[in-house]
Design a protein around this motif. Structure first.
Motif, PDB file in Angstrom:
ATOM      1  N   CYS A  13      44.908 -14.954 -44.165  1.00 41.31           N
ATOM      2  CA  CYS A  13      45.789 -15.862 -43.439  1.00 41.31           C
ATOM      3  C   CYS A  13      46.119 -17.076 -44.295  1.00 41.31           C
ATOM      4  O   CYS A  13      45.321 -17.483 -45.136  1.00 41.31           O
ATOM      5  CB  CYS A  13      45.119 -16.320 -42.148  1.00 41.31           C
ATOM      6  SG  CYS A  13      44.775 -14.967 -41.015  1.00 41.31           S
ATOM      7  N   GLY A  14      47.277 -17.666 -44.047  1.00 39.03           N
ATOM      8  CA  GLY A  14      47.638 -18.893 -44.727  1.00 39.03           C
ATOM      9  C   GLY A  14      49.085 -18.913 -45.176  1.00 39.03           C
ATOM     10  O   GLY A  14      49.776 -17.898 -45.169  1.00 39.03           O
ATOM     11  N   ASN A  15      49.514 -20.088 -45.579  1.00 37.70           N
ATOM     12  CA  ASN A  15      50.887 -20.327 -46.005  1.00 37.70           C
ATOM     13  C   ASN A  15      50.928 -20.483 -47.523  1.00 37.70           C
ATOM     14  O   ASN A  15      50.504 -21.508 -48.049  1.00 37.70           O
ATOM     15  CB  ASN A  15      51.417 -21.591 -45.319  1.00 37.70           C
ATOM     16  CG  ASN A  15      52.859 -21.872 -45.649  1.00 37.70           C
ATOM     17  OD1 ASN A  15      53.434 -21.304 -46.554  1.00 37.70           O
ATOM     18  ND2 ASN A  15      53.449 -22.790 -44.894  1.00 37.70           N
ATOM     19  N   ASP A  21      46.511 -23.401 -49.255  1.00 29.63           N
ATOM     20  CA  ASP A  21      46.565 -22.749 -47.953  1.00 29.63           C
ATOM     21  C   ASP A  21      46.900 -21.268 -48.111  1.00 29.63           C
ATOM     22  O   ASP A  21      46.641 -20.470 -47.223  1.00 29.63           O
ATOM     23  CB  ASP A  21      47.581 -23.433 -47.037  1.00 29.63           C
ATOM     24  CG  ASP A  21      47.438 -22.991 -45.593  1.00 29.63           C
ATOM     25  OD1 ASP A  21      46.290 -22.862 -45.115  1.00 29.63           O
ATOM     26  OD2 ASP A  21      48.467 -22.755 -44.932  1.00 29.63           O
ATOM     27  N   THR A  47      50.938 -16.810 -41.449  1.00 28.75           N
ATOM     28  CA  THR A  47      50.583 -17.790 -40.418  1.00 28.75           C
ATOM     29  C   THR A  47      50.767 -17.203 -39.013  1.00 28.75           C
ATOM     30  O   THR A  47      50.884 -17.943 -38.037  1.00 28.75           O
ATOM     31  CB  THR A  47      51.443 -19.066 -40.565  1.00 28.75           C
ATOM     32  OG1 THR A  47      52.820 -18.706 -40.444  1.00 28.75           O
ATOM     33  CG2 THR A  47      51.189 -19.741 -41.904  1.00 28.75           C
ATOM     34  N   ASP A  48      50.765 -15.884 -38.908  1.00 26.14           N
ATOM     35  CA  ASP A  48      51.056 -15.191 -37.665  1.00 26.14           C
ATOM     36  C   ASP A  48      49.776 -14.814 -36.918  1.00 26.14           C
ATOM     37  O   ASP A  48      49.207 -13.751 -37.137  1.00 26.14           O
ATOM     38  CB  ASP A  48      51.885 -13.945 -37.974  1.00 26.14           C
ATOM     39  CG  ASP A  48      52.267 -13.145 -36.742  1.00 26.14           C
ATOM     40  OD1 ASP A  48      52.097 -13.650 -35.610  1.00 26.14           O
ATOM     41  OD2 ASP A  48      52.743 -12.009 -36.917  1.00 26.14           O
ATOM     42  N   ASP A  66      40.756 -17.432 -44.925  1.00 29.26           N
ATOM     43  CA  ASP A  66      41.691 -18.537 -44.752  1.00 29.26           C
ATOM     44  C   ASP A  66      41.179 -19.754 -45.516  1.00 29.26           C
ATOM     45  O   ASP A  66      40.021 -19.801 -45.935  1.00 29.26           O
ATOM     46  CB  ASP A  66      41.851 -18.879 -43.267  1.00 29.26           C
ATOM     47  CG  ASP A  66      43.112 -19.680 -42.957  1.00 29.26           C
ATOM     48  OD1 ASP A  66      43.931 -19.928 -43.876  1.00 29.26           O
ATOM     49  OD2 ASP A  66      43.282 -20.064 -41.786  1.00 29.26           O
ATOM     50  N   HIS A  96      53.922 -20.410 -33.047  1.00 28.08           N
ATOM     51  CA  HIS A  96      53.302 -20.915 -34.275  1.00 28.08           C
ATOM     52  C   HIS A  96      51.992 -21.641 -33.950  1.00 28.08           C
ATOM     53  O   HIS A  96      51.134 -21.789 -34.806  1.00 28.08           O
ATOM     54  CB  HIS A  96      54.253 -21.832 -35.042  1.00 28.08           C
ATOM     55  CG  HIS A  96      53.778 -22.132 -36.419  1.00 28.08           C
ATOM     56  ND1 HIS A  96      53.809 -21.190 -37.432  1.00 28.08           N
ATOM     57  CD2 HIS A  96      53.236 -23.241 -36.955  1.00 28.08           C
ATOM     58  CE1 HIS A  96      53.303 -21.727 -38.527  1.00 28.08           C
ATOM     59  NE2 HIS A  96      52.959 -22.968 -38.278  1.00 28.08           N
ATOM     60  N   ARG A  99      47.019 -19.366 -33.454  1.00 28.79           N
ATOM     61  CA  ARG A  99      46.417 -19.111 -34.769  1.00 28.79           C
ATOM     62  C   ARG A  99      45.384 -17.984 -34.666  1.00 28.79           C
ATOM     63  O   ARG A  99      45.090 -17.491 -33.586  1.00 28.79           O
ATOM     64  CB  ARG A  99      45.775 -20.387 -35.288  1.00 28.79           C
ATOM     65  CG  ARG A  99      46.760 -21.553 -35.426  1.00 28.79           C
ATOM     66  CD  ARG A  99      46.072 -22.798 -35.964  1.00 28.79           C
ATOM     67  NE  ARG A  99      44.757 -23.009 -35.390  1.00 28.79           N
ATOM     68  CZ  ARG A  99      44.463 -23.943 -34.477  1.00 28.79           C
ATOM     69  NH1 ARG A  99      45.387 -24.755 -34.048  1.00 28.79           N
ATOM     70  NH2 ARG A  99      43.234 -24.065 -34.009  1.00 28.79           N
TER      71      ARG A  99
END
Length: 155
Positions: A13-15, A21, A47-48, A66, A96, A99
């Protein structure tokens, strides 16, 4: 959907547009080049949070990777049982805001026995969450260690 015996989902996970991130998706990229057992499936969860819940459904085991907010020890790796981190989602119409920690809670409530009971979360403390496409050097090193830890967990 029944639980598939011994199926493990690994979700990063992460951007990746926010420097460190993006460590979760980066670890997934590293794992794609490893010799993992056939019962392991890899997902870039971005980020879904809803995607985490859907991808985990039916698996017997789940590992989430993450970033953790910076706290003075960049690159530190924290391995935490998922039940400690799961929490109910806030009432919101914005998806959004949903999490992976919410996905753990909701997945158990919605899917019951078809949601993994064995959940491990690997958090890597970030050095930076600024805009950018590259991990900082200490987080890139930590990502390699996390990939190795996951390979060890799966073999």
């Amino acid at each position: 959907m029944p639980v598939v015996a011994d199926l493990t989902a690994i979700i990063g996970c992460g951007n990746p547009n926010r420097t460190d991130d993006g460590v979760g998706p980066y670890v997934i990229k590293l794992l794609r080049d490893r010799d993992l057992p056939d019962n392991v499936v890899l997902f870039d969860g971005g980020t879904d949070g809803m995607g985490v819940m859907y991808q985990a459904r039916g698996c017997s085991r789940l590992v989430i990777i993450d970033a953790r907010i910076p706290d003075g020890n960049p690159g530190s790796i924290y391995e935490v049982p998922g039940d400690i981190l799961e929490r109910p989602p806030n009432q919101s119409l914005n998806l959004h805001d949903f999490r992976w920690d919410h996905a753990l809670f909701a997945g158990r409530k919605i899917y019951g026995d078809a949601f993994p009971q064995d959940v491990t979360v690997l958090l890597v403390e970030a050095a930076s969450l600024d805009m950018g496409l590259e991990l900082t050097p200490e987080i890139e090193r930590a990502a390699g260690a996390v990939a190795q830890r996951i390979e060890d967990l799966c073999n």
